[in-house]
Design a protein around this motif. Structure first.
Motif, mmCIF file in Angstrom:
data_model
loop_
_atom_site.group_PDB
_atom_site.id
_atom_site.type_symbol
_atom_site.label_atom_id
_atom_site.label_comp_id
_atom_site.label_asym_id
_atom_site.label_seq_id
_atom_site.Cartn_x
_atom_site.Cartn_y
_atom_site.Cartn_z
ATOM 1 N N ALA A 224 0.826 -1.213 0.000
ATOM 2 C CA ALA A 224 0.000 0.000 0.000
ATOM 3 C C ALA A 224 0.858 1.260 0.000
ATOM 4 N N ALA A 225 2.019 1.207 0.650
ATOM 5 C CA ALA A 225 2.883 2.384 0.757
ATOM 6 C C ALA A 225 3.562 2.732 -0.558
ATOM 7 N N GLN A 226 3.490 1.858 -1.539
ATOM 8 C CA GLN A 226 4.173 2.107 -2.812
ATOM 9 C C GLN A 226 3.497 3.207 -3.630
ATOM 10 N N ARG A 227 2.219 3.455 -3.376
ATOM 11 C CA ARG A 227 1.491 4.506 -4.101
ATOM 12 C C ARG A 227 1.060 5.544 -3.087
ATOM 13 N N ARG A 228 1.761 6.663 -3.071
ATOM 14 C CA ARG A 228 1.624 7.639 -1.986
ATOM 15 C C ARG A 228 0.202 8.180 -1.847
ATOM 16 N N GLN A 229 -0.411 8.561 -2.959
ATOM 17 C CA GLN A 229 -1.751 9.145 -2.866
ATOM 18 C C GLN A 229 -2.776 8.120 -2.384
ATOM 19 N N VAL A 230 -2.610 6.866 -2.810
ATOM 20 C CA VAL A 230 -3.508 5.811 -2.328
ATOM 21 C C VAL A 230 -3.302 5.599 -0.832
ATOM 22 N N LEU A 231 -2.050 5.610 -0.386
ATOM 23 C CA LEU A 231 -1.773 5.446 1.042
ATOM 24 C C LEU A 231 -2.384 6.583 1.860
ATOM 25 N N LEU A 232 -2.286 7.808 1.366
ATOM 26 C CA LEU A 232 -2.886 8.943 2.069
ATOM 27 C C LEU A 232 -4.408 8.794 2.152
ATOM 28 N N ALA A 233 -5.018 8.314 1.072
ATOM 29 C CA ALA A 233 -6.463 8.081 1.084
ATOM 30 C C ALA A 233 -6.831 6.991 2.088
ATOM 31 N N ILE A 234 -6.006 5.946 2.159
ATOM 32 C CA ILE A 234 -6.232 4.877 3.142
ATOM 33 C C ILE A 234 -6.168 5.430 4.558
ATOM 34 N N LEU A 235 -5.163 6.247 4.832
ATOM 35 C CA LEU A 235 -5.021 6.829 6.172
ATOM 36 C C LEU A 235 -6.201 7.742 6.500
ATOM 37 N N ALA A 236 -6.698 8.461 5.502
ATOM 38 C CA ALA A 236 -7.853 9.341 5.736
ATOM 39 C C ALA A 236 -9.094 8.525 6.089
ATOM 40 N N ILE A 237 -9.341 7.432 5.356
ATOM 41 C CA ILE A 237 -10.489 6.573 5.673
ATOM 42 C C ILE A 237 -10.338 5.973 7.067
ATOM 43 N N SER A 238 -9.134 5.513 7.389
ATOM 44 C CA SER A 238 -8.904 4.912 8.703
ATOM 45 C C SER A 238 -9.121 5.929 9.817
ATOM 46 N N TRP A 239 -8.759 7.187 9.541
ATOM 47 C CA TRP A 239 -9.040 8.226 10.531
ATOM 48 C C TRP A 239 -10.542 8.334 10.771
ATOM 49 N N PHE A 240 -11.348 8.256 9.717
ATOM 50 C CA PHE A 240 -12.800 8.329 9.928
ATOM 51 C C PHE A 240 -13.276 7.182 10.825
ATOM 52 N N TRP A 241 -12.738 5.968 10.614
ATOM 53 C CA TRP A 241 -13.125 4.849 11.473
ATOM 54 C C TRP A 241 -12.649 5.063 12.911
ATOM 55 N N PHE A 242 -11.518 5.707 13.090
ATOM 56 C CA PHE A 242 -11.054 6.109 14.419
ATOM 57 C C PHE A 242 -12.089 7.029 15.058
#
Length: 432
Positions: A224-242
């Motif tokens: 997942a970390a290989q594509r920076r923008q995808v990783l940032l989107a993943i972290l944003a979604i995970s923040w919402f679940w937080f």
């Protein structure tokens, strides 16, 4: 525009059976999990000599543990095999698990029921990557945001209905036995819907399936970390679940201590929060004009902060005792209700375009594994959310409104992140 409405997908075989399958699964997960926790809390009085509080936390741990252990393997399977076949395997496994659960509920074998909670988490772990990876294969690009909106809306509504159904079953004379019948019936209905999911005709990707739980989960994060923008989107979604986990966890005490409400008010807060997310999710397609776009995301992040901050100031200093009906008619609490609906709508606007963005920007041969990585990080953020609540509320002596306020302020960092993502998306589209 009617012919372009996302809701028309509910009349098409390429989408409806899958939608019903995922809806029934989310409903059954929450029916079983909440019914078990209520039975342990009010009937069993603990299991294996452990206190109720310890068993409740153990149950939460057992359900979420498989996401850390098996997401890597689940992503590999979903990228390697045809997805409708995996869906049927997973739903068939649910029937077997719920059949055992029915016996455990019928005879009060709570130790078995806790083990089965781990297996239900495992079943959900293997369904998760398929759930979102299949959408780009059955929907066109101009349907992707709308389809994700329907799935998100259906998931949250199913969670709400499963939770309410568990509470209603507890009011019956033999709640465990009614629950036993209910979970088996829902599992069978889910499998019947899964049998109608059309084949996706996947290209056969040469993905090696390795049975190394922890190692393969770590490899997901690296992928997942290989594509920076995808990783940032993943972290944003995970923040919402937080953030969402923090709200949902605190609703019971928030209602009792700060709003003077009873159990019905807790259900009302949960319902309004869920309705808000559903409304926000359903608006995304129109706001993006049927395109995969992050346009609504910064506005959703802004709403999460503004409504969350206003909620802090809306909490009355001297709450009056109330049930859900009087709560709805008391002007003192209307601002609280509006803020919670606003937080929910903002959440729907926030996560749906991000899901579609990840699906659209991820290569087909890696898509299920990226979704599996998202599930791992979501689970991690929810665990951290629970720990943060324990530290802030238990050790730092901050009250619940103060805790939610701090999260709303911290969300400002996420607002900056998604604004950057949106800016990058816009600059790329201009260059093209």
């Amino acid at each position: 525009m009617a012919k372009h409405s996302q809701f028309r997908l509910l009349a098409e075989r390429r989408f409806l059976p899958f939608y019903l399958t995922q809806f029934s699964g989310a409903f059954n997960d929450n029916l079983y999990k909440n019914a078990l926790l209520l039975l342990i809390t009010f009937s069993a009085g603990g299991v294996m000599g452990m206190s109720v509080n310890l068993v409740v936390n153990l149950a939460a741990f057992l359900f979420i543990l498989p996401f850390f252990l098996f997401s890597g393997i689940a992503g590999q399977l979903a990228d390697h095999y045809e997805k409708s076949r995996i869906i049927r395997w997973v739903k068939l496994a649910e029937i077997l698990i719920m059949g055992l659960a029915a016996a455990g509920l019928w005879f009060g074998w709570y130790e078995l029921l806790l083990v089965l909670l781990f297996l239900m988490g495992t079943q959900s772990t293997f369904f998760g990557p398929v759930k979102y990876a299949i959408l780009p294969q059955v929907l066109s690009d101009d349907e992707l945001v709308g389809g994700n909106g329907l799935v998100s809306m259906g998931t949250f509504v199913a969670i709400l209905l499963g939770t309410i159904a568990a509470g209603l079953l507890m009011t019956l004379e033999a709640p465990a036995r009614y629950t036993a019948v209910g979970v088996v019936v829902m599992a069978v209905l889910g499998y019947l819907a899964a049998r109608k999911v059309p084949p996706t005709h996947d290209r056969h990707f040469a993905v090696t399936v390795r049975l190394r739980p922890v190692v393969e989960t770590w490899r997901l994060i690296i992928l997942a970390a290989q594509r920076r923008q995808v990783l940032l989107a993943i972290l944003a979604i995970s923040w919402f679940w937080f953030l969402g986990a923090a709200y949902l966890t605190q609703f019971p005490n928030f209602s009792r201590v700060h709003l003077g409400g009873d159990e019905t008010v807790v259900t009302l807060l949960l319902a309004l929060f869920t309705i808000g997310i559903s409304v926000g999710a359903s608006l995304c397609e129109r706001l993006t004009r049927h395109r995969v776009s992050l346009k609504p995301v910064p506005w959703g992040a802004l709403g999460l902060s503004l409504f969350g901050i206003d909620l802090f100031f809306a909490v009355p200093d001297f709450p009056e005792s109330s049930i859900w009906l009087t709560f709805l008619t008391n002007p003192t609490y209307l601002r609280v209700l509006i803020d919670l609906i606003g937080v929910g709508i903002s959440g729907g606007l926030f996560i749906v375009p991000l899901y579609a963005f990840i699906q659209h920007e991820t290569p087909a041969h890696q898509r299920a594994r990226i979704i599996a990585a998202l599930n791992v990080i979501n689970a991690l953020f929810m665990v951290i959310s629970a720990l943060a609540g324990m530290v802030v509320l238990g050790i730092s002596n901050v009250d619940i409104p103060g805790f939610l306020l701090s999260l709303s302020l911290l969300n400002g960092v996420v607002l900056a992140l998604v604004t950057y993502l949106r800016t990058r998306e816009f600059s790329v589209s201009v260059d093209k």
